[in-house]
Design a protein around this motif. Structure first.
Motif, PDB file in Angstrom:
ATOM      1  N   ASN A 184       2.733  15.432  23.793  1.00  0.00           N
ATOM      2  CA  ASN A 184       2.727  16.042  22.711  1.00  0.00           C
ATOM      3  C   ASN A 184       4.034  16.600  22.176  1.00  0.00           C
ATOM      4  N   THR A 185       4.909  16.782  23.027  1.00  0.00           N
ATOM      5  CA  THR A 185       6.370  17.464  22.675  1.00  0.00           C
ATOM      6  C   THR A 185       7.232  16.510  23.045  1.00  0.00           C
ATOM      7  N   VAL A 186       7.266  15.330  23.344  1.00  0.00           N
ATOM      8  CA  VAL A 186       8.376  14.241  23.625  1.00  0.00           C
ATOM      9  C   VAL A 186       9.253  14.183  22.426  1.00  0.00           C
ATOM     10  N   PRO A 187       8.882  14.069  21.016  1.00  0.00           N
ATOM     11  CA  PRO A 187       9.921  14.082  20.037  1.00  0.00           C
ATOM     12  C   PRO A 187      10.675  15.322  19.969  1.00  0.00           C
ATOM     13  N   ALA A 188       9.910  16.378  20.042  1.00  0.00           N
ATOM     14  CA  ALA A 188      10.811  17.662  19.885  1.00  0.00           C
ATOM     15  C   ALA A 188      11.777  17.984  21.099  1.00  0.00           C
ATOM     16  N   VAL A 189      11.219  17.337  22.495  1.00  0.00           N
ATOM     17  CA  VAL A 189      12.408  17.733  23.563  1.00  0.00           C
ATOM     18  C   VAL A 189      13.456  16.710  23.309  1.00  0.00           C
ATOM     19  N   MET A 190      13.309  15.256  22.728  1.00  0.00           N
ATOM     20  CA  MET A 190      14.612  14.533  22.514  1.00  0.00           C
ATOM     21  C   MET A 190      15.306  15.293  21.374  1.00  0.00           C
ATOM     22  N   GLY A 191      14.627  16.017  20.488  1.00  0.00           N
ATOM     23  CA  GLY A 191      15.323  16.595  19.437  1.00  0.00           C
ATOM     24  C   GLY A 191      16.257  17.699  19.989  1.00  0.00           C
ATOM     25  N   ILE A 192      15.736  18.744  20.894  1.00  0.00           N
ATOM     26  CA  ILE A 192      16.196  19.755  21.570  1.00  0.00           C
ATOM     27  C   ILE A 192      17.674  19.389  22.241  1.00  0.00           C
ATOM     28  N   PHE A 193      17.303  18.112  23.228  1.00  0.00           N
ATOM     29  CA  PHE A 193      18.339  17.483  23.973  1.00  0.00           C
ATOM     30  C   PHE A 193      19.488  17.264  23.040  1.00  0.00           C
ATOM     31  N   TRP A 194      19.191  16.624  21.968  1.00  0.00           N
ATOM     32  CA  TRP A 194      20.279  16.222  20.867  1.00  0.00           C
ATOM     33  C   TRP A 194      21.255  17.482  20.609  1.00  0.00           C
ATOM     34  N   MET A 195      20.442  18.386  20.097  1.00  0.00           N
ATOM     35  CA  MET A 195      21.040  19.507  19.698  1.00  0.00           C
ATOM     36  C   MET A 195      22.023  20.322  20.715  1.00  0.00           C
ATOM     37  N   ILE A 196      21.355  20.459  21.975  1.00  0.00           N
ATOM     38  CA  ILE A 196      22.235  20.861  23.056  1.00  0.00           C
ATOM     39  C   ILE A 196      23.561  19.886  23.176  1.00  0.00           C
ATOM     40  N   LEU A 197      23.186  18.663  23.260  1.00  0.00           N
ATOM     41  CA  LEU A 197      24.395  17.901  23.299  1.00  0.00           C
ATOM     42  C   LEU A 197      25.587  18.193  22.302  1.00  0.00           C
ATOM     43  N   LEU A 198      25.073  18.217  21.116  1.00  0.00           N
ATOM     44  CA  LEU A 198      26.048  18.508  19.981  1.00  0.00           C
ATOM     45  C   LEU A 198      26.662  20.015  20.081  1.00  0.00           C
ATOM     46  N   ILE A 199      26.062  21.070  20.772  1.00  0.00           N
ATOM     47  CA  ILE A 199      26.627  22.367  21.183  1.00  0.00           C
ATOM     48  C   ILE A 199      27.454  22.279  22.083  1.00  0.00           C
ATOM     49  N   ILE A 200      27.437  21.394  23.231  1.00  0.00           N
ATOM     50  CA  ILE A 200      28.292  21.182  24.397  1.00  0.00           C
ATOM     51  C   ILE A 200      29.466  20.503  23.881  1.00  0.00           C
ATOM     52  N   ASN A 201      29.188  19.459  22.939  1.00  0.00           N
ATOM     53  CA  ASN A 201      30.433  18.826  22.411  1.00  0.00           C
ATOM     54  C   ASN A 201      31.370  19.634  21.530  1.00  0.00           C
ATOM     55  N   GLY A 202      30.749  20.631  20.803  1.00  0.00           N
ATOM     56  CA  GLY A 202      31.270  21.551  19.755  1.00  0.00           C
ATOM     57  C   GLY A 202      32.284  22.415  20.654  1.00  0.00           C
ATOM     58  N   MET A 203      31.820  22.978  21.707  1.00  0.00           N
ATOM     59  CA  MET A 203      32.476  23.875  22.701  1.00  0.00           C
ATOM     60  C   MET A 203      33.519  23.209  23.311  1.00  0.00           C
ATOM     61  N   LEU A 204      33.286  21.693  23.903  1.00  0.00           N
ATOM     62  CA  LEU A 204      34.385  21.236  24.225  1.00  0.00           C
ATOM     63  C   LEU A 204      35.664  20.995  23.157  1.00  0.00           C
ATOM     64  N   ALA A 205      35.181  20.736  22.276  1.00  0.00           N
ATOM     65  CA  ALA A 205      36.113  20.323  20.949  1.00  0.00           C
ATOM     66  C   ALA A 205      36.948  21.565  20.824  1.00  0.00           C
ATOM     67  N   ARG A 206      36.627  22.880  20.665  1.00  0.00           N
ATOM     68  CA  ARG A 206      36.949  23.893  20.489  1.00  0.00           C
ATOM     69  C   ARG A 206      37.909  24.348  21.643  1.00  0.00           C
ATOM     70  N   TYR A 207      37.591  24.028  22.963  1.00  0.00           N
ATOM     71  CA  TYR A 207      38.446  24.322  23.964  1.00  0.00           C
ATOM     72  C   TYR A 207      39.490  23.535  23.943  1.00  0.00           C
ATOM     73  N   ALA A 208      39.379  22.287  23.455  1.00  0.00           N
ATOM     74  CA  ALA A 208      40.645  21.080  23.682  1.00  0.00           C
ATOM     75  C   ALA A 208      41.612  21.521  22.708  1.00  0.00           C
ATOM     76  N   LEU A 209      41.120  22.118  21.315  1.00  0.00           N
ATOM     77  CA  LEU A 209      41.913  22.469  20.271  1.00  0.00           C
ATOM     78  C   LEU A 209      42.761  23.422  20.683  1.00  0.00           C
ATOM     79  N   SER A 210      42.117  24.424  21.273  1.00  0.00           N
ATOM     80  CA  SER A 210      42.853  25.718  21.658  1.00  0.00           C
ATOM     81  C   SER A 210      43.907  25.511  22.744  1.00  0.00           C
ATOM     82  N   ARG A 211      43.552  24.516  23.554  1.00  0.00           N
ATOM     83  CA  ARG A 211      44.573  24.324  24.713  1.00  0.00           C
ATOM     84  C   ARG A 211      45.698  23.409  24.298  1.00  0.00           C
ATOM     85  N   VAL A 212      45.554  22.462  23.520  1.00  0.00           N
ATOM     86  CA  VAL A 212      46.807  21.404  23.108  1.00  0.00           C
ATOM     87  C   VAL A 212      47.413  21.851  21.602  1.00  0.00           C
TER      88      VAL A 212
END
Length: 324
Positions: A184-212
């Protein structure tokens, strides 16, 4: 202009390459596909927000010619479009914070809208899929999901039978329970997984920019999140409809409420962050809270409830007030 086009082209090639490596079938390369938004985020957050849309369009065209139109559309809907809008919001929040154009409360509200944006794309796709199924499919969405789940379970049974392993009745009952719970919640779980991936990539991008680079990006802190009223209202209404009705309407409202619960959960975590800062054991408290959240769904329910209470009672503001 030429330099920006070359930069956008290189970013497009790198982003599309990260997605294409998933086709090799190796686990390590498949994991690299999760970093597909990272090059676009680095470009967009490095004060090149106008170029990120061009880079996303170029990457979509590359995937269109190198793979299939479906892959290109999926990339544009899940990566290029959302990342472009996300960078626009993020740079706006960062610019207003640094230049103090607006007061603190409105800046906090912008942070809340930035987190709310994460739920817009999954909600849009969820709505589009349900509308398509209602208009053009003879079977209901719940029936289609059930058939897909039955195929997966049957393949699992066949794989075990080829190894001369039988599924005892207890394991079979657990598989059926797991299917009914997650179905009953497979579509929502996939959506939350996408949101978490975007957050992680955003954190990695911010870290990379602050370093280089010398670019300074203000972090969107959980303690600063204030969600808009419309999100809370839609969440409450969809939750009530999911509990009162049945069928596809209930399934749609259930998944919609689960997706919208994610930013509310982040707001609830913000309350925990502020409360822990007033103690001497901040790291230990946060470590324990996050561990419990990953292990227990009841902890997530409690944090969502805290996020709802904070919206109406302004718990973060009350805790943040200096004592005395």
């Amino acid at each position: 202009m030429r330099k920006n086009l070359l930069l956008a082209g290189g970013t497009a090639i790198l982003s599309s390459a990260l997605l294409l490596v998933a086709a090799t079938g190796f686990l390590a390369t498949t994991l690299l596909a999760y970093l597909t938004p990272l090059p676009l985020l680095i470009l967009g957050l490095s004060h090149k927000k106008d170029c990120v849309g061009i880079a996303g369009g170029m990457a979509s065209l590359l995937l269109f010619f190198l793979t299939t139109p479906v892959v290109a559309i999926i990339y544009f809907v899940l990566v290029a479009g959302p990342v472009t809008l996300f960078c626009q919001w993020a740079t706006q929040v960062n610019h207003q914070k640094q230049n103090q154009v607006i007061n603190g409360r409105w800046t906090i509200s912008l942070s809340g809208h930035l987190c709310t944006f994460l739920a817009v794309v999954p909600c849009f796709i969820l709505t589009a899929v349900f509308i398509y199924c209602w208009l053009y499919q003879e079977l209901s969405v719940g029936t289609l999901l059930s058939e897909k789940a039955d195929v997966i379970i049957e393949n699992y049974r066949n794989a075990l039978s080829k190894r001369n392993l039988d599924i005892n009745p207890e394991v079979g009952a657990q598989l059926l329970l797991l299917k009914n719970t997650l179905l009953n919640t497979v579509p929502a779980v996939m959506g939350i997984f996408w949101m978490i991936l975007l957050i992680i990539n955003g954190m990695l991008a911010r870290y990379a920019l602050s370093r280089v680079t010398t670019i300074s990006l203000s972090a969107v802190k959980l303690a600063h999140i204030e969600l808009p009223h419309w999100l809370i209202i839609i969440f409450i209404i969809s939750s009530l409809i999911a509990g009162l009705l049945s069928g596809d309407i209930s399934l749609y409202c259930l998944n919609l409420s689960v997706i919208l619960a994610f930013p509310i959960l982040l707001s609830g975590l913000g309350v925990v962050h502020i409360a822990s800062e007033r103690t001497k054991y901040k790291r230990g408290i946060l470590f324990a809270i996050y561990t419990v959240v990953f292990m227990s769904r009841w902890a997530t329910f409690i944090l969502v409830l805290i996020g709802l209470l904070d919206h109406f009672m302004k718990i973060k503001a009350r805790i943040s007030k200096p004592s005395g």
